[in-house]
Design a protein around this motif. Structure first.
Motif: not given
Length: 266
Positions: A101-112
């Motif tokens: 969750k902490w990683i996800n809060s920094v790296v936004t997972i949006t896809g392309t």
């Protein structure tokens, strides 16, 4: 990569949330194996007790209260660990979820979206050849998404299996000679948990790397590419995409091995 949000959210779920039915079954299996774990603990206690008794007899001494207390405390702690082995696994998984969750809060997972570019202007006779490379690029994109889904699923299965086997393997922690079995087991759990955080990191970095590296589409502008034909430029764009997704697939498949190396589980 078009990874469904629901799939990625599985990495932020506890074992009970991920699949309640499977978690319940594995919990029952773990309870069934508790007597076997306690039997192993009892055998190890008798072996160590015999060894300690022989040692003190050879030294013309008897077993003191302090020695017996230390020995008893060690096995009482082991008993508690066996009885609470399921909670130990759930606790380790919880820490991994927080890391993800902490990683996800920094790296936004949006896809392309539109990750595969449209075909550029080429002659009519060259379109079938460019289309072939475009199809290969789409296949590579599909495989990277599919493999991510499979890895998340396999990781979940492995976590349920290690949870079910916890009462047996944790019992070996009390014995000096067999402790490496229990330590290796704990490392295996930690590696599986860390793999979830690594998958979040890898998938989160993909959109950034696809648009901001030396193999981006801008690298085919200027220089030697000014003299290249439209056919060659179009083919190279898709070839680079294919190589990128192949590299991503290799990294995704190697995520568990990477986690094991980090945890020293190999």
């Amino acid at each position: 990569m078009n990874i469904p949000e629901s799939t990625l959210n599985q990495l932020f779920q506890s074992l009970g949330e991920y699949n309640p039915t499977t978690n319940e079954v594995m919990g029952k299996i773990a309870k069934v194996l508790i007597p076997l774990g306690l039997a192993i603990l009892g055998i190890l206690f008798m072996v160590e007790m015999t060894s300690v008794t022989k040692k003190f007899k050879m030294e013309d001494g008897g077993l003191g209260v302090e020695v017996l207390t230390d020995l008893a405390m060690k096995y009482i702690i082991a008993f508690v660990l066996i009885m609470s082995s399921g909670y130990i696994v759930d606790g380790i998984v919880w820490f991994g979820i927080q890391a993800a969750k902490w990683i996800n809060s920094v790296v936004t997972i949006t896809g392309t979206s539109d990750a595969i570019p449209q075909m550029g202007k080429v002659s009519w006779w060259a379109k079938p050849l460019v289309l072939l490379f475009q199809v290969f690029a789409y296949i590579a994109l599909f495989l990277s998404s599919f493999i991510t889904n499979i890895l998340i699923f396999l990781r979940g299965i492995q976590l349920y299996i290690v949870k079910a086997m916890a009462p047996i393997l944790i019992a070996f922690f009390v014995n000096d000679e067999l402790r490496s079995i229990a330590v290796g087991y704990i490392k295996q759990i930690m590696a599986l948990v860390l793999q979830g955080a690594l998958l979040v990191l890898i998938v989160g970095l993909i959109p950034i790397l696809m648009a901001n590296d030396y193999l981006s589409f801008a690298s085919f502008e200027g220089g030697v590419w000014d003299n290249a034909g439209a056919l060659m430029i179009n083919i190279m764009i898709y070839v680079v995409l294919i190589f990128k997704y192949v590299a991503i697939i290799i990294i995704l498949i190697g995520s568990q091995g990477m986690a094991k190396r980090f945890m020293g589980a190999m």
